[in-house]
Design an enzyme around this catalytic site. Structure first.
Site, PDB file in Angstrom:
ATOM      1  N   HIS A  85       0.850  -1.180   0.000  1.00 48.81           N
ATOM      2  CA  HIS A  85       0.000   0.000   0.000  1.00 48.81           C
ATOM      3  C   HIS A  85       0.889   1.234   0.000  1.00 48.81           C
ATOM      4  O   HIS A  85       1.906   1.265   0.673  1.00 48.81           O
ATOM      5  CB  HIS A  85      -0.897   0.017   1.245  1.00 48.81           C
ATOM      6  CG  HIS A  85      -1.944   1.087   1.193  1.00 48.81           C
ATOM      7  ND1 HIS A  85      -3.176   0.892   0.627  1.00 48.81           N
ATOM      8  CD2 HIS A  85      -1.929   2.364   1.622  1.00 48.81           C
ATOM      9  CE1 HIS A  85      -3.872   1.999   0.712  1.00 48.81           C
ATOM     10  NE2 HIS A  85      -3.144   2.928   1.312  1.00 48.81           N
ATOM     11  N   ASP A 164     -14.539   3.099   7.459  1.00 48.83           N
ATOM     12  CA  ASP A 164     -13.454   3.925   6.908  1.00 48.83           C
ATOM     13  C   ASP A 164     -13.944   4.724   5.711  1.00 48.83           C
ATOM     14  O   ASP A 164     -13.588   5.889   5.543  1.00 48.83           O
ATOM     15  CB  ASP A 164     -12.259   3.063   6.490  1.00 48.83           C
ATOM     16  CG  ASP A 164     -11.189   3.919   5.823  1.00 48.83           C
ATOM     17  OD1 ASP A 164     -10.603   4.764   6.523  1.00 48.83           O
ATOM     18  OD2 ASP A 164     -10.962   3.776   4.611  1.00 48.83           O
ATOM     19  N   ARG A 171     -13.642  13.169   6.669  1.00 41.70           N
ATOM     20  CA  ARG A 171     -12.351  13.805   6.939  1.00 41.70           C
ATOM     21  C   ARG A 171     -11.925  14.671   5.759  1.00 41.70           C
ATOM     22  O   ARG A 171     -11.353  15.745   5.932  1.00 41.70           O
ATOM     23  CB  ARG A 171     -11.281  12.741   7.206  1.00 41.70           C
ATOM     24  CG  ARG A 171     -11.438  12.058   8.560  1.00 41.70           C
ATOM     25  CD  ARG A 171     -10.557  10.815   8.640  1.00 41.70           C
ATOM     26  NE  ARG A 171      -9.174  11.095   8.353  1.00 41.70           N
ATOM     27  CZ  ARG A 171      -8.327  10.224   7.790  1.00 41.70           C
ATOM     28  NH1 ARG A 171      -8.724   9.007   7.480  1.00 41.70           N
ATOM     29  NH2 ARG A 171      -7.085  10.565   7.556  1.00 41.70           N
ATOM     30  N   SER A 186      -6.777   4.058   9.062  1.00 45.48           N
ATOM     31  CA  SER A 186      -7.513   3.940   7.804  1.00 45.48           C
ATOM     32  C   SER A 186      -6.811   2.948   6.879  1.00 45.48           C
ATOM     33  O   SER A 186      -7.423   2.030   6.317  1.00 45.48           O
ATOM     34  CB  SER A 186      -7.599   5.336   7.162  1.00 45.48           C
ATOM     35  OG  SER A 186      -7.976   5.261   5.824  1.00 45.48           O
ATOM     36  N   LYS A 190      -7.892  -1.453   6.252  1.00 47.96           N
ATOM     37  CA  LYS A 190      -8.208  -2.035   4.949  1.00 47.96           C
ATOM     38  C   LYS A 190      -7.283  -3.204   4.626  1.00 47.96           C
ATOM     39  O   LYS A 190      -7.711  -4.226   4.079  1.00 47.96           O
ATOM     40  CB  LYS A 190      -8.125  -0.943   3.871  1.00 47.96           C
ATOM     41  CG  LYS A 190      -9.299   0.030   3.972  1.00 47.96           C
ATOM     42  CD  LYS A 190      -9.189   1.185   3.019  1.00 47.96           C
ATOM     43  CE  LYS A 190      -8.242   2.236   3.504  1.00 47.96           C
ATOM     44  NZ  LYS A 190      -8.402   3.567   2.949  1.00 47.96           N
TER      45      LYS A 190
HETATM   46  N1  URA Z   1      -4.914   6.702   2.487  1.00 45.60           N
HETATM   47  C1  URA Z   1      -5.898   6.065   3.164  1.00 45.60           C
HETATM   48  O1  URA Z   1      -6.323   4.973   2.783  1.00 45.60           O
HETATM   49  N2  URA Z   1      -6.404   6.632   4.270  1.00 45.60           N
HETATM   50  C2  URA Z   1      -5.958   7.825   4.732  1.00 45.60           C
HETATM   51  O2  URA Z   1      -6.451   8.285   5.739  1.00 45.60           O
HETATM   52  C3  URA Z   1      -4.934   8.496   4.010  1.00 45.60           C
HETATM   53  C4  URA Z   1      -4.420   7.896   2.892  1.00 45.60           C
END
Ligand code: URA
Length: 433
Positions: A85, A164, A171, A186, A190
């Site tokens: 990621h 999320d 946000r 966050s 995932k």
């Molecule tokens: N990427 C994400 O998945 N979440 C965040 O809060 C910031 C970047």
């Protein structure tokens, strides 16, 4: 228990640590629409000022995962599953090249990706520039494709970590995105919900990233490592430079083209280095039982012997797309941005290039905006490149003259040309974990 959100906002505003149960109740109630957006926004802002402890951040991550379904890809495949990621950047097409190389080395790569917002691009948008490519597969189709093809990249299922999804959208419009524990939870929620056993995190640092300074990036990396440890998963964080765009191409189809060139061994140096390093670390975390050096050798071999390109073509076809580069959309106009004077490129502002590409139509300002997959910017000269007056610095791929001219000015302003070579800055700044 009925959550008293106002009490929790007040407690956090006053710097008190929540219990795990309080965090869980707040997040699950928000996911069920029992806590309104305005209270959740106030809580996020209190977190901005007061922070979250490691235990609170883990409780938040765990609650987000519990708001939806989880996927055990490892059990479905009978293999150890690795995932990667990136925290988001300009020209970041890493997954498009890493996936095929890792798959060519015999490690299954099943990834759920997101869309871009603001100046940062998203893997799904890039993939959708490939004619016919489908990003929406059912969980069963996703698992079957990873099993049969070794590789699938799809959109995040709506059932996975819905809290999320809701919180991130909130946000985004309440100036509460760049808060380290909220970013960490966050991202990690995932990855954990999708069943990864081991995760390589690419934490971007610089003007084009959420984390502008190396110190902030280290704090984010350490929080994500801590969440991984608490969840019993292996995590490695790469800190990588995002002060200038990654590679040369910024814009969806242009980035797909560059990713394919890289898989063929013809990509730009910085992007190639990051891709091979990420592959080496993923392979070392996989069930192949090899170290990072051997991972690097195998990744390089997959590029050289063409097996990575074959894996790319198999993958794109499996998801309904046409893998030939000729099939990608092309912008009607290409303008060249030329150096006004001779010298050495001392700075190329990633954020400015990202915003210029966004204004061309390569990204979206709100979730509802549509994208022009053909447009974007190719930075021919990067930091440290010597140029003569009139040399091409960048190409603007545009839909019309008016947007091309605006992007031309913005791209020129992103360049600084000096007399002396800038300090050398490698793409890989640090490895933590
Ligand atoms: N990427 C994400 O998945 N979440 C965040 O809060 C910031 C970047």
């Amino acid at each position: 228990m009925t959550v008293r959100a106002a009490d929790l906002i007040e407690a956090k505003r006053n710097g008190r640590e929540h219990s795990a149960a309080e965090v869980t109740d707040l997040i699950l109630a928000y996911a069920r629409d029992e806590v309104p957006d305005y209270q959740m926004a106030a809580w996020c802002m209190a977190v901005f000022f007061r922070g979250l402890s490691g235990a609170e951040t883990f409780a938040l991550t765990d609650a987000m995962i519990r708001s939806g379904e989880t996927l055990d890809l490892g059990a479905a495949l009978g293999r150890r599953v690795v995932d990667k990621h990136s925290t988001g950047g300009v020209g970041d097409k890493t997954s498009l090249a890493v996936g095929p190389i890792v798959a060519a080395c015999g490690v299954p790569f099943g990834k759920m990706s997101g869309r871009g917002l603001g100046h940062t691009g998203g893997t799904l948008d890039k993939l959708e520039s490939i004619p016919g490519f489908r990003v929406e597969l059912t969980t069963e189709q996703f698992i079957a494709q990873v099993r049969e093809t070794g590789l699938a990249i799809i959109g995040q299922s709506a059932d996975l970590v819905p809290a999320d999804k809701k919180l991130y959208a909130l946000r985004d419009v309440t100036a509460t995105v760049d808060i380290v524990p909220l970013i960490a939870s966050s991202i990690m929620s995932k990855k954990l919900a999708a069943g990864a056993d081991a995760i390589v995190l690419d934490v971007k640092v610089g003007e084009g990233a959420f984390m502008k300074s190396r110190d902030d990036a280290v704090i984010l990396a350490e929080q994500m490592l801590d969440l991984g440890r608490r969840a019993g998963r292996e995590v490695v964080c790469l800190l990588t430079d995002m002060s200038q765009p990654l590679g040369r191409a910024v814009g969806n189809a242009l980035e797909v083209r560059e990713a394919v060139e890289t898989i063929r061994g013809e990509g730009p140096g910085d992007f190639t280095e990051l891709v091979l390093d990420a592959c080496a670390r993923l392979l070392a975390l996989s069930d192949l039982g090899i170290d990072v050096d051997e991972g690097r050798r195998r990744a390089e071999a997959a590029v050289t012997d063409g097996s990575a390109l074959a894996a790319y073509e198999r993958w794109i076809r499996a998801q309904g797309g046409d893998p030939s580069l000729e099939a990608l959309p092309v912008a009607p106009l290409v303008h060249e941005v030329r150096a006004p004077e001779a010298g050495i490129v001392s700075r190329l502002d990633a954020l400015a290039v990202g915003i210029a590409a966004l204004e061309l139509g390569a990204g979206r300002r709100t979730k509802a905006d549509s994208i022009d997959h053909a447009v974007g910017i190719v930075c021919r000269a990067k930091r440290g490149t010597g140029v003569a007056a009139g040399d091409v610095l960048a190409e603007i791929h545009a839909a019309d003259e008016a947007s091309a001219r605006v992007a031309e000015q913005a791209t020129l302003a992103a360049y600084e040309i000096g007399d002396t070579p800038p300090r050398r800055l490698d793409i890989l700044l640090d490895v933590i974990g």
